[in-house]
Scaffold this motif. Sequence first.
Motif, PDB file in Angstrom:
ATOM      1  N   ALA A 182       0.883  -1.082   0.025  1.00  0.00           N
ATOM      2  CA  ALA A 182      -0.110   0.058  -0.175  1.00  0.00           C
ATOM      3  C   ALA A 182       0.789   1.206  -0.107  1.00  0.00           C
ATOM      4  CB  ALA A 182      -0.963  -0.028   1.443  1.00  0.00           C
ATOM      5  N   THR A 183       2.219   1.077   0.582  1.00  0.00           N
ATOM      6  CA  THR A 183       2.950   2.473   0.491  1.00  0.00           C
ATOM      7  C   THR A 183       4.084   2.390  -0.461  1.00  0.00           C
ATOM      8  OG1 THR A 183       4.661   1.308   2.340  1.00  0.00           O
ATOM      9  CG2 THR A 183       2.567   2.433   2.954  1.00  0.00           C
ATOM     10  N   TYR A 184       4.020   1.456  -1.661  1.00  0.00           N
ATOM     11  CA  TYR A 184       4.972   1.329  -2.536  1.00  0.00           C
ATOM     12  C   TYR A 184       5.189   2.874  -3.238  1.00  0.00           C
ATOM     13  CZ  TYR A 184       5.720  -3.566  -2.734  1.00  0.00           C
ATOM     14  OH  TYR A 184       5.945  -5.003  -2.462  1.00  0.00           O
ATOM     15  N   TYR A 219       7.476   0.712  -7.701  1.00  0.00           N
ATOM     16  CA  TYR A 219       6.864   0.365  -9.012  1.00  0.00           C
ATOM     17  C   TYR A 219       7.681   0.188 -10.229  1.00  0.00           C
ATOM     18  CZ  TYR A 219       3.697   1.479 -13.020  1.00  0.00           C
ATOM     19  OH  TYR A 219       3.349   1.743 -14.182  1.00  0.00           O
ATOM     20  N   ASP A 220       8.539   1.116 -10.408  1.00  0.00           N
ATOM     21  CA  ASP A 220       9.483   1.126 -11.503  1.00  0.00           C
ATOM     22  C   ASP A 220      10.382  -0.205 -11.492  1.00  0.00           C
ATOM     23  OD1 ASP A 220       8.808   3.472 -12.550  1.00  0.00           O
ATOM     24  OD2 ASP A 220      10.285   4.710 -11.534  1.00  0.00           O
ATOM     25  N   LYS A 253       0.127  -1.271 -10.990  1.00  0.00           N
ATOM     26  CA  LYS A 253      -0.311  -0.226 -10.302  1.00  0.00           C
ATOM     27  C   LYS A 253      -1.750  -0.703  -9.526  1.00  0.00           C
ATOM     28  CE  LYS A 253       0.867   3.935 -11.748  1.00  0.00           C
ATOM     29  NZ  LYS A 253       2.055   4.422 -10.941  1.00  0.00           N
ATOM     30  N   SER A 254      -2.410  -1.583  -9.837  1.00  0.00           N
ATOM     31  CA  SER A 254      -3.796  -1.926  -9.421  1.00  0.00           C
ATOM     32  C   SER A 254      -3.471  -2.881  -7.980  1.00  0.00           C
ATOM     33  CB  SER A 254      -4.511  -3.052 -10.233  1.00  0.00           C
ATOM     34  OG  SER A 254      -4.018  -4.320 -10.120  1.00  0.00           O
ATOM     35  N   ALA A 255      -2.325  -3.524  -7.908  1.00  0.00           N
ATOM     36  CA  ALA A 255      -1.808  -4.391  -6.845  1.00  0.00           C
ATOM     37  C   ALA A 255      -1.514  -3.341  -5.670  1.00  0.00           C
ATOM     38  CB  ALA A 255      -0.499  -5.023  -6.953  1.00  0.00           C
ATOM     39  N   ILE A 256      -0.986  -1.889  -5.973  1.00  0.00           N
ATOM     40  CA  ILE A 256      -0.701  -1.125  -4.814  1.00  0.00           C
ATOM     41  C   ILE A 256      -2.123  -0.558  -4.518  1.00  0.00           C
ATOM     42  CG2 ILE A 256       0.576   1.095  -4.590  1.00  0.00           C
ATOM     43  CD1 ILE A 256       2.567   0.218  -6.792  1.00  0.00           C
ATOM     44  N   PHE A 297     -11.328  -0.811  -6.576  1.00  0.00           N
ATOM     45  CA  PHE A 297     -10.513  -1.835  -7.014  1.00  0.00           C
ATOM     46  C   PHE A 297     -10.547  -2.179  -8.333  1.00  0.00           C
ATOM     47  CE2 PHE A 297     -11.349  -3.108  -2.466  1.00  0.00           C
ATOM     48  CZ  PHE A 297     -10.346  -3.847  -2.267  1.00  0.00           C
ATOM     49  N   LYS A 298      -9.169  -2.578  -8.921  1.00  0.00           N
ATOM     50  CA  LYS A 298      -9.054  -2.906 -10.316  1.00  0.00           C
ATOM     51  C   LYS A 298      -9.014  -4.281 -10.666  1.00  0.00           C
ATOM     52  CE  LYS A 298      -8.805   1.605 -10.989  1.00  0.00           C
ATOM     53  NZ  LYS A 298     -10.122   2.372 -11.221  1.00  0.00           N
ATOM     54  N   PHE A 299      -9.136  -4.585 -11.806  1.00  0.00           N
ATOM     55  CA  PHE A 299      -9.094  -6.116 -12.207  1.00  0.00           C
ATOM     56  C   PHE A 299      -9.810  -7.063 -11.436  1.00  0.00           C
ATOM     57  CE2 PHE A 299      -5.382  -3.962 -14.235  1.00  0.00           C
ATOM     58  CZ  PHE A 299      -5.678  -4.444 -15.471  1.00  0.00           C
ATOM     59  N   VAL A 300     -10.968  -6.634 -10.833  1.00  0.00           N
ATOM     60  CA  VAL A 300     -11.770  -7.588 -10.308  1.00  0.00           C
ATOM     61  C   VAL A 300     -13.152  -7.661 -10.831  1.00  0.00           C
ATOM     62  CG1 VAL A 300     -10.896  -6.947  -7.919  1.00  0.00           C
ATOM     63  CG2 VAL A 300     -12.623  -5.446  -9.000  1.00  0.00           C
TER      64      VAL A 300
END
Length: 186
Positions: free
Chosen positions: A70-72, A77-78, A94-97, A155-158
């Motif tokens: 959550a704090t990446y 990310y890079d 990005k969605s994982a974060i 949420f993304k990809f759900v």
Amino acid sequence: MKQRCFWVTDSDLYKKYHDEEWGTPVYDDCILFEFLILETFQAGLSWITILNKRENFREAFDHFDYKKIATYSESKYDSLLQDSGIIRNKLKIKSAITNAQLFIEIQKEFGSFSKFIWSYVNNKPIINKFEKREEVPATTTLSDTISKDLKKRGFKFVGSTVMYAYMQAVGMVNDHTTDCFKHPSE
């Protein structure tokens, strides 16, 4: 020889996953988050691809520690984008974060993600009695509902298909076919 579900290949990794994890109820938030990450990365790919990269994902994503994820930072990310051991999809990373941040929000609201997600099935698995591959759905009304709720929360990809696969993986639904040794007998 054990009779397994139709989708299990000769891969020892697949057999182990089927025999020890798939369809077994999971109530631990850490494991629920791990499966959420893996299922979202699986979207559009085969599950064996994800299983083969699972340990790489575990290392790359700090053992699926959602509080860390959550704090990446942008640099983390890079670095994930450069990691050939995982699926290097910008939007999925990005969605994982984002999903980790929202996972924590759900914990704050409900006490745990487990309480939230299991409330959809009244805290006990749905046991299906499918005999053939053709009977096993890719989505259900329930996976549609969960997908819409999670999307509304950001949420993304759900999508519904991802959420049904998630429900199967974490044992919210038991879709072991009736000829499989893992199908619960009555």
